[in-house]
Write a protein that holds these residues in place. Structure first.
Motif, PDB file in Angstrom:
ATOM      1  N   ARG A  82      -4.979 -63.823 -12.695  1.00 51.34           N
ATOM      2  CA  ARG A  82      -5.291 -64.901 -13.637  1.00 51.34           C
ATOM      3  C   ARG A  82      -4.039 -65.376 -14.368  1.00 51.34           C
ATOM      4  O   ARG A  82      -3.876 -66.571 -14.614  1.00 51.34           O
ATOM      5  N   ALA A 121      -7.924 -64.773 -18.278  1.00 51.93           N
ATOM      6  CA  ALA A 121      -7.152 -63.560 -18.589  1.00 51.93           C
ATOM      7  C   ALA A 121      -7.669 -62.944 -19.882  1.00 51.93           C
ATOM      8  O   ALA A 121      -7.887 -61.733 -19.966  1.00 51.93           O
ATOM      9  N   LEU A 131      -6.240 -59.296 -13.907  1.00 52.61           N
ATOM     10  CA  LEU A 131      -5.409 -59.859 -14.974  1.00 52.61           C
ATOM     11  C   LEU A 131      -4.170 -60.520 -14.393  1.00 52.61           C
ATOM     12  O   LEU A 131      -3.848 -61.663 -14.738  1.00 52.61           O
ATOM     13  N   LEU A 175     -10.709 -60.561 -20.013  1.00 51.03           N
ATOM     14  CA  LEU A 175     -10.551 -59.187 -19.544  1.00 51.03           C
ATOM     15  C   LEU A 175     -10.180 -58.226 -20.675  1.00 51.03           C
ATOM     16  O   LEU A 175     -10.121 -57.023 -20.467  1.00 51.03           O
ATOM     17  N   PHE A 176      -9.927 -58.755 -21.872  1.00 53.24           N
ATOM     18  CA  PHE A 176      -9.516 -57.942 -23.005  1.00 53.24           C
ATOM     19  C   PHE A 176     -10.706 -57.613 -23.904  1.00 53.24           C
ATOM     20  O   PHE A 176     -11.630 -58.415 -24.046  1.00 53.24           O
ATOM     21  N   TYR A 223      -2.149 -53.310 -24.454  1.00 48.30           N
ATOM     22  CA  TYR A 223      -1.202 -54.195 -23.767  1.00 48.30           C
ATOM     23  C   TYR A 223       0.143 -53.990 -24.445  1.00 48.30           C
ATOM     24  O   TYR A 223       0.397 -54.524 -25.519  1.00 48.30           O
ATOM     25  N   ARG A 269      -9.165 -60.204 -28.219  1.00 50.94           N
ATOM     26  CA  ARG A 269      -9.427 -61.194 -27.172  1.00 50.94           C
ATOM     27  C   ARG A 269      -9.181 -62.627 -27.651  1.00 50.94           C
ATOM     28  O   ARG A 269      -8.592 -63.434 -26.932  1.00 50.94           O
TER      29      ARG A 269
END
Length: 136
Positions: free
Chosen positions: A12, A21, A9, A24-25, A120, A52
């Motif tokens: 990126r 990026a 992450l 990755l979520f 996050y 995402r």
């Protein structure tokens, strides 16, 4: 696996790969920035996000409001405990509209589950950011 995803992450983000990026979520995420829920009018990227599909837009908006070549953000430490990671560092940015530079320490709490980021939470000096974006 947590450290690997976190490092991916950060890499990126550093290269401006917003779609990479976002990949990755997870589809649904626990998203929190160190602001009131309604955000601040000078800082439009601060708003609730749920997954995402919303993440790439967040990073694009950050880039839109800052001078990418002047980004000096750095990571000083990554701490990992199972699925959780904390990234510590300093945000160093310059506002595109007014040339105002600012610096803020930050802590980023991430959770990785099944190879995807599900949490996050970022903590920063939100007053410094808002003042820089509000400066004339």
């Amino acid at each position: 696996m947590t450290r690997e995803i976190v490092e991916r992450l950060l890499g990126r983000m550093a290269t401006g790969d917003h779609d990479g990026a976002a990949e990755l979520f997870a589809e649904r995420i626990d998203w929190q920035l160190d602001w009131p829920a309604e955000g601040h009018p000078a800082v439009p990227w601060i708003r609730p996000r749920t997954g995402r599909a919303d993440v790439a837009g967040h990073f694009r908006m950050l880039e839109e409001y800052h001078v990418p070549e002047a980004n000096g953000t750095s990571v000083t430490r990554i701490l990992v405990d199972g699925a959780d990671a904390v990234v510590l560092g300093h945000i160093v940015q310059t506002v595109k509209a007014n040339g105002k530079a600012y610096t803020s320490p930050f802590a980023l709490h991430l959770t990785v589950e099944d190879g995807l980021i599900t949490r996050y939470h970022i903590y920063e000096d939100s007053l410094t950011v808002a003042e820089a974006l509000s400066a004339r």
